[in-house]
Scaffold this motif. Structure first.
Motif, PDB file in Angstrom:
ATOM      1  N   LYS A  82       4.596  11.721   3.173  1.00 50.44           N
ATOM      2  CA  LYS A  82       4.966  10.299   3.254  1.00 50.44           C
ATOM      3  C   LYS A  82       3.800   9.445   3.747  1.00 50.44           C
ATOM      4  O   LYS A  82       3.944   8.589   4.633  1.00 50.44           O
ATOM      5  N   VAL A  83       2.635   9.679   3.158  1.00 48.29           N
ATOM      6  CA  VAL A  83       1.451   8.884   3.493  1.00 48.29           C
ATOM      7  C   VAL A  83       1.685   7.442   3.035  1.00 48.29           C
ATOM      8  O   VAL A  83       2.048   7.210   1.877  1.00 48.29           O
ATOM      9  N   PRO A  84       1.530   6.461   3.906  1.00 49.82           N
ATOM     10  CA  PRO A  84       1.778   5.075   3.508  1.00 49.82           C
ATOM     11  C   PRO A  84       0.686   4.542   2.587  1.00 49.82           C
ATOM     12  O   PRO A  84      -0.418   5.097   2.525  1.00 49.82           O
ATOM     13  N   TYR A 111      -2.839   8.786 -12.705  1.00 51.87           N
ATOM     14  CA  TYR A 111      -2.330   7.461 -12.361  1.00 51.87           C
ATOM     15  C   TYR A 111      -0.810   7.425 -12.345  1.00 51.87           C
ATOM     16  O   TYR A 111      -0.202   6.685 -11.555  1.00 51.87           O
ATOM     17  N   GLN A 112      -0.163   8.237 -13.170  1.00 51.29           N
ATOM     18  CA  GLN A 112       1.296   8.290 -13.119  1.00 51.29           C
ATOM     19  C   GLN A 112       1.778   8.879 -11.794  1.00 51.29           C
ATOM     20  O   GLN A 112       2.752   8.394 -11.200  1.00 51.29           O
ATOM     21  N   ALA A 113       1.095   9.905 -11.328  1.00 48.40           N
ATOM     22  CA  ALA A 113       1.446  10.489 -10.028  1.00 48.40           C
ATOM     23  C   ALA A 113       1.216   9.487  -8.907  1.00 48.40           C
ATOM     24  O   ALA A 113       2.023   9.386  -7.965  1.00 48.40           O
ATOM     25  N   ALA A 114       0.125   8.725  -9.000  1.00 53.19           N
ATOM     26  CA  ALA A 114      -0.183   7.733  -7.969  1.00 53.19           C
ATOM     27  C   ALA A 114       0.872   6.632  -7.926  1.00 53.19           C
ATOM     28  O   ALA A 114       1.301   6.198  -6.841  1.00 53.19           O
ATOM     29  N   ILE A 115       1.307   6.180  -9.081  1.00 51.69           N
ATOM     30  CA  ILE A 115       2.351   5.151  -9.124  1.00 51.69           C
ATOM     31  C   ILE A 115       3.641   5.673  -8.517  1.00 51.69           C
ATOM     32  O   ILE A 115       4.311   4.977  -7.730  1.00 51.69           O
ATOM     33  N   GLN A 116       4.023   6.910  -8.866  1.00 47.95           N
ATOM     34  CA  GLN A 116       5.251   7.474  -8.317  1.00 47.95           C
ATOM     35  C   GLN A 116       5.165   7.607  -6.799  1.00 47.95           C
ATOM     36  O   GLN A 116       6.151   7.368  -6.084  1.00 47.95           O
ATOM     37  N   ALA A 121       6.624   5.451  -1.401  1.00 49.12           N
ATOM     38  CA  ALA A 121       6.082   5.000  -0.116  1.00 49.12           C
ATOM     39  C   ALA A 121       6.503   3.568   0.206  1.00 49.12           C
ATOM     40  O   ALA A 121       6.704   3.221   1.371  1.00 49.12           O
ATOM     41  N   MET A 122       6.656   2.733  -0.826  1.00 45.98           N
ATOM     42  CA  MET A 122       6.971   1.328  -0.598  1.00 45.98           C
ATOM     43  C   MET A 122       8.459   1.031  -0.742  1.00 45.98           C
ATOM     44  O   MET A 122       8.918  -0.058  -0.384  1.00 45.98           O
ATOM     45  N   GLY A 123       9.194   1.986  -1.287  1.00 43.57           N
ATOM     46  CA  GLY A 123      10.634   1.817  -1.369  1.00 43.57           C
ATOM     47  C   GLY A 123      11.094   0.738  -2.326  1.00 43.57           C
ATOM     48  O   GLY A 123      12.129   0.108  -2.112  1.00 43.57           O
ATOM     49  N   ASN A 124      10.322   0.496  -3.402  1.00 44.75           N
ATOM     50  CA  ASN A 124      10.751  -0.474  -4.410  1.00 44.75           C
ATOM     51  C   ASN A 124      10.716   0.175  -5.782  1.00 44.75           C
ATOM     52  O   ASN A 124      10.442   1.360  -5.920  1.00 44.75           O
ATOM     53  N   LYS A 125      10.998  -0.593  -6.817  1.00 47.88           N
ATOM     54  CA  LYS A 125      11.133  -0.025  -8.153  1.00 47.88           C
ATOM     55  C   LYS A 125       9.814   0.107  -8.906  1.00 47.88           C
ATOM     56  O   LYS A 125       9.743   0.859  -9.882  1.00 47.88           O
ATOM     57  N   VAL A 126       8.781  -0.626  -8.479  1.00 50.22           N
ATOM     58  CA  VAL A 126       7.536  -0.619  -9.257  1.00 50.22           C
ATOM     59  C   VAL A 126       6.351  -0.047  -8.498  1.00 50.22           C
ATOM     60  O   VAL A 126       5.347   0.324  -9.105  1.00 50.22           O
TER      61      VAL A 126
END
Length: 333
Positions: A82-84, A111-116, A121-126
């Motif tokens: 859970k690295v912020p 980049y797909q892994a980074a987005i996920q 980490a941010m708790g939103n949809k994007v």
């Protein structure tokens, strides 16, 4: 991000010796084994630093498969621990991805892994908008326009202008006359998500390039006589009716009070009736996007079978014109 840890420095020295000798696989596997051991010992920050530095070293030898593997491992630790999303955690990804983007078969995985990771980490949809903008810029520079578009649509305040400029470059590369179709891609999707300011910025970047490049098509400039507008100078473009449609739509929304019985809502209905069929094979996609626009800006309640996410992510079809290059045809599939 140089390492100050003596053990990390020793590991990196061994890796460099392996790489200089051409032992790329051995170096990769040894580094990976050490990172696994560090994770088991709960030394996660040390493992992250080792994977990051090792990936950068392997970049120098074009070992893109190994780079992607180490980067994905690093991001997996981000997820598990859970690295912020911070400047530091983001910069590691930036540094690797900027180099890895040379290898088109590997960079999507990273980049797909980074987005996920950023979504979690941010708790939103994007996820992280800065990460999206960075990835969008990299993909745009690689002429992966369709992929870049998806990231610019959920990016930073700088993303709409970047998307407008990219859409202009995209249509110019295709050799078609469908400028209106291309600017509609950005503007309608921004409007459908409720980001009106972004739609205006996207339009302004695109139309500035258009007027500069196709000045003979600008039949009238009414900006000096028109009311002040969020889209800047108002143009009439000959031979590009869908470009005019996008401009009229933005002006109509600007003057709307959100009431379905307003003059603006009536004009919006007229614009839909006149221009929607002119999108040809893209008419259904445009219809669904304009349904979302009707709800958000004109108070019109519409029963939709698709979610807004699906509507915005629907792809415009390739224009039915000759002279589309292989690269552009692939990008628009």
């Amino acid at each position: 991000m140089a390492s100050s840890n003596p053990r990390i420095e020793r590991f990196m020295t061994n890796l460099r010796e392996n790489l200089v000798d051409g032992n790329y696989y051995e170096g990769h596997q040894e580094l990976r084994a050490i990172a696994i051991r560090l994770v088991k010992q709960k030394k996660h920050q040390r493992a992250i630093q080792l994977l990051y530095l090792g990936a950068l070293e392997l970049c120098q030898y074009n070992q893109w498969g190994s780079v992607a593997d180490l980067a994905a491992f690093m991001i997996n630790i981000y997820v598990e621990e859970k690295v912020p999303v911070t400047d530091e955690s983001r910069e590691r990804i930036y540094d690797i991805f900027e180099k890895l983007s040379q290898a088109t078969e590997y960079y999507p995985r990273v980049y797909q892994a980074a987005i996920q990771w950023s979504i979690g980490a941010m708790g939103n949809k994007v996820g992280d908008t800065q990460l999206h903008h960075f990835i969008g810029c990299i993909l745009r520079n690689k002429m992966r326009f369709q992929e870049a578009e998806q990231h610019f649509l959920v990016g930073t305040p700088e993303s709409p202008a970047a998307l407008g400029n990219m859409l202009f470059d995209w249509v110019e590369r295709t050799g078609t006359a469908d400028h209106g179709l291309f600017i509609s891609r950005g503007v309608l999707k921004y409007l459908a998500t409720g980001w009106y300011e972004a739609a205006c910025l996207c339009w302004k970047a695109f139309i500035a390039r258009f007027v500069q490049t196709h000045s003979n098509s600008v039949a009238e400039r009414t900006g000096d006589r028109a009311l002040p507008s969020n889209i800047g100078t108002i143009y009439y473009i000959t031979g590009h009716e869908l470009v005019n449609f996008v401009q009229l739509l933005l002006l109509t929304i600007e003057r709307s009070d959100g009431s379905p019985s307003s003059d603006s809502a009536r004009i919006f209905g007229q614009l839909r009736k006149q221009y929607e069929p002119r999108f040809g094979i893209n008419a259904e996609v445009v219809h669904n996007l304009l349904d979302a626009v009707a709800e958000k800006y004109f108070g019109v309640v519409i029963q939709r079978q698709q979610s807004l996410f699906d509507i915005v992510n629907n792809l415009f079809a390739a224009p039915s014109h000759p002279a589309v290059t292989d690269a552009s045809a692939e990008a628009m599939d």
